[in-house]
Enzyme design. Sequence first.
Site, PDB file in Angstrom:
ATOM      1  N   GLY A  22     -33.653  -9.530  53.757  1.00 37.69           N
ATOM      2  CA  GLY A  22     -34.067  -9.690  55.154  1.00 37.69           C
ATOM      3  C   GLY A  22     -34.512  -8.382  55.772  1.00 37.69           C
ATOM      4  O   GLY A  22     -34.279  -8.131  56.955  1.00 37.69           O
ATOM      5  N   ALA A  23     -35.205  -7.549  54.980  1.00 38.42           N
ATOM      6  CA  ALA A  23     -35.516  -6.181  55.425  1.00 38.42           C
ATOM      7  C   ALA A  23     -36.812  -6.084  56.215  1.00 38.42           C
ATOM      8  O   ALA A  23     -37.222  -4.981  56.567  1.00 38.42           O
ATOM      9  CB  ALA A  23     -35.584  -5.262  54.207  1.00 38.42           C
ATOM     10  N   ASN A  24     -37.451  -7.210  56.533  1.00 44.59           N
ATOM     11  CA  ASN A  24     -38.724  -7.126  57.246  1.00 44.59           C
ATOM     12  C   ASN A  24     -38.562  -6.995  58.756  1.00 44.59           C
ATOM     13  O   ASN A  24     -39.500  -6.624  59.451  1.00 44.59           O
ATOM     14  CB  ASN A  24     -39.610  -8.339  56.937  1.00 44.59           C
ATOM     15  CG  ASN A  24     -38.954  -9.648  57.295  1.00 44.59           C
ATOM     16  OD1 ASN A  24     -38.020 -10.063  56.615  1.00 44.59           O
ATOM     17  ND2 ASN A  24     -39.397 -10.294  58.359  1.00 44.59           N
ATOM     18  N   GLY A  26     -35.444  -6.617  62.322  1.00 41.09           N
ATOM     19  CA  GLY A  26     -34.071  -6.528  62.821  1.00 41.09           C
ATOM     20  C   GLY A  26     -33.195  -5.548  62.074  1.00 41.09           C
ATOM     21  O   GLY A  26     -33.603  -4.432  61.729  1.00 41.09           O
ATOM     22  N   GLY A  28     -31.993  -5.609  59.041  1.00 39.63           N
ATOM     23  CA  GLY A  28     -32.411  -5.293  57.687  1.00 39.63           C
ATOM     24  C   GLY A  28     -33.484  -4.221  57.663  1.00 39.63           C
ATOM     25  O   GLY A  28     -33.449  -3.300  56.840  1.00 39.63           O
ATOM     26  N   SER A 151     -20.128 -11.308  60.946  1.00 34.82           N
ATOM     27  CA  SER A 151     -20.424 -11.428  62.375  1.00 34.82           C
ATOM     28  C   SER A 151     -19.138 -11.654  63.157  1.00 34.82           C
ATOM     29  O   SER A 151     -18.151 -12.163  62.615  1.00 34.82           O
ATOM     30  CB  SER A 151     -21.361 -12.627  62.589  1.00 34.82           C
ATOM     31  OG  SER A 151     -21.426 -13.005  63.944  1.00 34.82           O
ATOM     32  N   TYR A 177     -22.254 -21.928  61.660  1.00 36.62           N
ATOM     33  CA  TYR A 177     -22.504 -20.490  61.573  1.00 36.62           C
ATOM     34  C   TYR A 177     -21.189 -19.747  61.348  1.00 36.62           C
ATOM     35  O   TYR A 177     -21.098 -18.854  60.494  1.00 36.62           O
ATOM     36  CB  TYR A 177     -23.180 -19.993  62.856  1.00 36.62           C
ATOM     37  CG  TYR A 177     -23.479 -18.504  62.840  1.00 36.62           C
ATOM     38  CD1 TYR A 177     -24.472 -17.986  62.016  1.00 36.62           C
ATOM     39  CD2 TYR A 177     -22.764 -17.619  63.654  1.00 36.62           C
ATOM     40  CE1 TYR A 177     -24.755 -16.629  62.001  1.00 36.62           C
ATOM     41  CE2 TYR A 177     -23.044 -16.260  63.645  1.00 36.62           C
ATOM     42  CZ  TYR A 177     -24.041 -15.768  62.823  1.00 36.62           C
ATOM     43  OH  TYR A 177     -24.308 -14.413  62.801  1.00 36.62           O
TER      44      TYR A 177
END
Length: 304
Positions: A22-24, A26, A28, A151, A177
């Site tokens: 998820g590094a694209n 936020g 990440g 979280s 969640y």
Amino acid sequence: MANRWTENDIPAQKGRLAVVTGANSGLGFETARALAAHGASVVLAVRDVDKGKYAADRIASAVPGADTIVQQLDLTSLESVRNAAEQLRSAYSTIDLLVNNAGVMYPPKQTTSDGFELQFGTNHLGHFALTGLLLDRMLPVPGSRVVTVSSIGHRIRARINFDDLQGERSYNRVAAYGQSKLANLMFTYELQRRLYGTGTTIAVAAHPGGANTDLMRYTPTALRALVPVIAAIATQSAPMGALPILRAATDPEVLGGQYYGPDGLFESRGYPKIVESSRQSHDTAVQQRLWTVSENLTGVTFPV
């Protein structure tokens, strides 16, 4: 070291290979950027390759000479997870750091391509499978780390509901969640127990507090009016939210099984420190049962 741990405290990462899911965008993205800025080679493991390339370009603009690689990874598909792991295994004989960061929060009821509830399937099972498939590339490396992002939500309506793990009988997006983020912690603690004795790899968890990222896009309508209020009181920027992840990933003082989060009120914002997770997250019987169920659902077994 000063109480206020910042990006400036990250030690040199030259020679380390980090994989960040998820590094694209936020957290990440900020994690990948900071690691690259300190010399790491960073694999941006992302679902959308075009967005990954754009993120790599942004990092290159901020960090001249940054060494980034874009790897397609869709955590909602075990086939994609296996393909990504195989490509990474072919490309790299060793991996120093795996940051299990990507996630979804509060979506309407949906399932992954394998039929798992979307939050449990993405946040927990996808990362469980990826870690298991890459771990033998980490075990030979002294100081290697698996960092999994949980979280504050692991405390909210959260339990591992073995009787209805996929929310087929009853679905509540907040509870689902919470279950997935509780699972992230239980996975970390059980993985660390299995890593004892390897002398090389540790498992650590972190949470960003209330970070201002696009993860909030599925906030239920009833809560949407409160988002600006919550944002003003209890959220912080993505670079600040990434600090607990970065500390868990790089601080030489970190020990396996620790959990890092912000030091401010209700752990919602501030600088990273060791924090406590909920009592139920430490239930070893549930951790072990979850591990067995996760192996069965993903078909992935671990080399430890």
